[in-house]
Design an enzyme around this catalytic site. Structure first.
Site, PDB file in Angstrom:
ATOM      1  N   ASP A  67       0.759  -1.357  -0.060  1.00 25.27           N
ATOM      2  CA  ASP A  67       0.248  -0.003   0.106  1.00 25.27           C
ATOM      3  C   ASP A  67       0.772   1.319  -0.019  1.00 25.27           C
ATOM      4  OD1 ASP A  67       0.930  -0.146   2.772  1.00 25.27           O
ATOM      5  OD2 ASP A  67      -0.708  -0.799   3.426  1.00 25.27           O
ATOM      6  N   ASN A 136      -7.774  -0.497  14.181  1.00 29.10           N
ATOM      7  CA  ASN A 136      -9.297  -0.561  13.762  1.00 29.10           C
ATOM      8  C   ASN A 136      -9.630  -1.841  13.087  1.00 29.10           C
ATOM      9  OD1 ASN A 136      -7.984   0.142  11.288  1.00 29.10           O
ATOM     10  ND2 ASN A 136      -9.250   1.742  11.098  1.00 29.10           N
ATOM     11  N   HIS A 138      -7.899  -2.983  10.245  1.00 26.85           N
ATOM     12  CA  HIS A 138      -7.565  -2.744   8.974  1.00 26.85           C
ATOM     13  C   HIS A 138      -6.223  -3.659   8.475  1.00 26.85           C
ATOM     14  CE1 HIS A 138      -4.675   0.805   9.487  1.00 26.85           C
ATOM     15  NE2 HIS A 138      -3.974  -0.278   8.989  1.00 26.85           N
ATOM     16  N   GLU A 143      -9.844  -0.259   5.159  1.00 25.07           N
ATOM     17  CA  GLU A 143     -10.328   0.184   6.212  1.00 25.07           C
ATOM     18  C   GLU A 143     -11.825  -0.399   6.524  1.00 25.07           C
ATOM     19  OE1 GLU A 143      -8.326   1.642   8.242  1.00 25.07           O
ATOM     20  OE2 GLU A 143      -8.162   3.779   7.577  1.00 25.07           O
TER      21      GLU A 143
END
Length: 245
Positions: A67, A136, A138, A143
């Site tokens: 990424d 979170n 991810h 996300e």
């Protein structure tokens, strides 16, 4: 999914590096996805050592970057690309022809995603895809809410991702969007590998592996992946057996 527990980060790093070593020995022209960040740094250090000792030969191996922060140039010291070059590709003098990164500064990000999808497809798919997990849940920059069938894409970052990202930056940098391989890539990889260490990840690991499979926790997709390898130290795994979502 196979869960593997280790005493500490050093043991995880060695085990992950050894998995890559075995893969490349078995298939020298493997296609491998590598991430940036704290979690894989020890693995890269060990892989460089293996290569310098002559135990692994990357001369036929192809790589893709997981990424990137949208808008960030590859020469920026805060970029994921710069991180991977510094910790792995440059120490081993791996030529650019064997590496494919997202150009997150491109005008047409959709075209960049399609280039990545086609590159992976043309090389026969990912043999190994190494990832970490965000606070979170991810994976990469997929996300919460990301469809499990998504390939490479770009999307807004949650505030917690943008905030945590600051620890990687040498100066305050505002990031609002990411470009990333998709969760479909993880599902289709022959060997998906998750590396997690530390108490701070214990809560999210319990939710990801003991809770329901949901796009609210992207990493929960690992529960559905038969070939997935999950490498945890005892601190990251401490709530796995007791947490109920």
């Amino acid at each position: 999914m196979e869960l593997q527990l280790y005493k500490n980060y050093e043991e995880i790093s060695w085990a992950a590096a050894y998995l890559i070593l075995q893969q490349v020995q078995r298939k020298p022209d493997s296609l491998i996805c590598f991430p940036s960040g704290e979690s894989p740094t020890g693995m890269y250090k060990q892989l460089v050592k293996f290569a310098q000792e002559g135990r692994i030969d990357f001369s036929q191996t192809n790589f893709v970057g997981l990424d990137e922060w949208v808008g960030m140039d590859k020469t920026d010291e805060n970029s994921c690309t710069y991180f991977l070059n510094k910790h792995f590709f440059e120490p081993l003098n791996i030529p650019a022809s064997q590496i494919h990164f997202f150009n997150a500064a491109a005008d047409d990000l959709d075209a960049e995603c399609e280039k990545m999808n086609q590159h992976i497809s043309q090389l026969g798919g990912l043999d190994v895809m190494v990832v970490g997990i965000g606070m979170n849940g991810h994976i990469g920059l997929n996300e919460p809410g990301t469809d499990f069938n998504t390939y490479a894409h770009h999307s807004p970052l949650e505030p917690i991702t943008a905030t945590v990202a600051q620890k990687y930056f040498k100066q305050e940098t505002v990031v609002t969007e990411g470009i990333t391989l998709g969760l479909r890539h993880l599902a289709e990889a022959k060997t998906p590998v998750l590396i997690v260490s530390g108490t701070k990840k214990a809560d999210i690991m319990a939710k990801a592996l003991n809770g329901p499979v949901t796009t609210d926790i992207p990493a929960s997709i690992l529960q559905t992946l038969q070939n997935a390898q999950v490498f945890l130290d005892h601190e990251a795994a401490e709530k796995l057996l007791t947490h109920k979502s």
